[in-house]
Design an enzyme around this catalytic site. Structure first.
Site, mmCIF file in Angstrom:
data_model
loop_
_atom_site.group_PDB
_atom_site.id
_atom_site.type_symbol
_atom_site.label_atom_id
_atom_site.label_comp_id
_atom_site.label_asym_id
_atom_site.label_seq_id
_atom_site.Cartn_x
_atom_site.Cartn_y
_atom_site.Cartn_z
ATOM 1 N N TYR A 1 39.379 24.291 -47.216
ATOM 2 C CA TYR A 1 38.207 24.646 -48.020
ATOM 3 C C TYR A 1 37.596 23.404 -48.668
ATOM 4 C CZ TYR A 1 35.592 26.123 -52.115
ATOM 5 O OH TYR A 1 34.626 26.237 -53.075
ATOM 6 N N THR B 1 32.699 21.468 -55.131
ATOM 7 C CA THR B 1 33.885 21.926 -55.866
ATOM 8 C C THR B 1 34.796 20.766 -56.266
ATOM 9 O OG1 THR B 1 35.975 23.133 -55.569
ATOM 10 C CG2 THR B 1 34.941 22.343 -53.581
#
Ligand code: UDP
Length: 331
Positions: free
Chosen positions: A141, A117
């Site tokens: 995350y 990501t």
């Protein structure tokens, strides 16, 4: 047909990738614990329900199907939740992936395409963001995804495992044929939330998180990349690795940013109705501008988005929402 293990294959991007794999002549084997994934999204190959952290389960599935490579989506992916329950994220995303990597090593599976990501970059020091931009994630995350990237490098050095880490910007849209699409619960993303607000069954209003950013219209700018293009990038990465390609990280984005208000305008045009909005305070941890330099993916993988225009991405998402809510009504 060459079997490929797809962890998280019952999710939004995983299921779209299973479709792309099947169309390209691979056999996608979905491994999913169905915590966030959906049984209905697994349409292009078998589903094995279980957890990546369960080594005995992995051994059984790998022995049964003998996959040649792994495409690894399975992860928790809510930024807000990751700040409240970091342990859950480190355990699932990092420790779970470690179990998977060790199983791959022991079974001689030498290639992984990993779902990473742009959250691994943290606050951008410059835009567009290229792969050499420093990685300083600002939430658990992003940190878990960066840790996995590091593990991949170490497993390559020690065990000759080759990998591609695909750093997505904002995944959006739905299958152009309407077969699969986004169905998050809870939903936190801009486009589906704005569409639910227009759709109108509920009294929902879209909260716009801040209109005082240093951008032309004051709202945040993001790079919305079509889910079908993301699926295509996984396929291209897999072929690249299978043909002996060198491990590396690749940004996946359109290279163009759209502001929250531009997204809302586009949805209003597609839906033909206004999006009810309320301007609220900024959301913690949102950088003003994020968009990709995806030149490396083009040059090395031969990937270019087939759906670079926001309107088409939103049209597909809108069509998906309409058909998904029809199905809900029939249930
Ligand atoms: N956003 C918003 N209202 C919402 C959800 C998101 O204004 O209800 C904004 C958010 O601040 C960000 C952009 O929309 O600037 C995209 O957010 P999303 O959560 O979809 O993806 P992210 O960029 O966080 O991965």
């Amino acid at each position: 047909m060459t079997p490929i293990l797809v962890t998280g294959g019952a999710g939004y991007i995983g299921s779209q990738t299973c479709k792309a794999l099947a169309l390209a002549g691979y056999q996608p084997i979905t491994l999913d614990n169905l915590v966030y994934g959906h049984r209905w999204a697994v349409r292009w190959g078998p589903l094995e329900v279980g957890d990546i952290a369960d080594r005995a389960f992995l051994d059984r599935v790998i022995a049964q199907y003998r996959p040649e490579a792994v495409i690894h989506f399975a992860a928790y992916a809510y930024v807000g939740e990751s700040t409240q329950h970091p342990g859950r994220y480190y355990r699932n995303n990092v420790a779970g992936t470690l179990t998977l990597l060790e199983a791959m090593r022991d079974h001689g599976i030498g290639q992984m395409v990993f779902s990473s990501t742009c959250a691994t970059y943290g606050n951008p020091q410059r835009t567009p963001i290229d792969e050499d931009h420093p990685q300083h994630p600002i939430n658990p995350y992003g940190a878990t995804k960066l840790m996995v990237e590091r593990m991949l490098g170490d497993f390559e050095a020690a065990h000759e495992m080759r990998w591609a880490a695909l750093r997505y910007f904002n995944a959006a849209g739905a299958d152009p044929d309407g077969e699969v699409g986004e169905a998050h619960d809870p939903e936190t993303h801009l486009i589906p939330l704005a569409m639910q607000a227009v759709h109108g069954d509920t009294q929902q209003v879209l909260k716009v998180f801040g209109d005082d950013y240093p951008t032309p219209d004051g709202s945040c700018i993001r790079d919305y990349v079509h889910v079908s293009d993301l699926a295509d990038a996984h396929l291209k990465s897999l072929d690249f690795l299978r043909n002996g390609g060198k491990s590396g990280a690749f940004n996946l984005g359109t290279g163009r940013g759209a502001s929250v208000f531009e997204v809302i305008d586009c949805i209003e045009r597609v839906a033909g109705r206004p999006v009810p909005i309320e301007i609220v305070a900024r959301r913690a941890g949102d950088p003003p501008v994020l968009f990709a330099d995806a030149e490396k993916a083009r040059r090395v993988l031969g990937w270019t988005p087939r759906y670079p225009a926001l309107t088409e991405t939103i049209e597909h998402a809108w069509r998906w929402l309409q058909s998904a809510s029809q199905l809900d009504k029939q249930r």
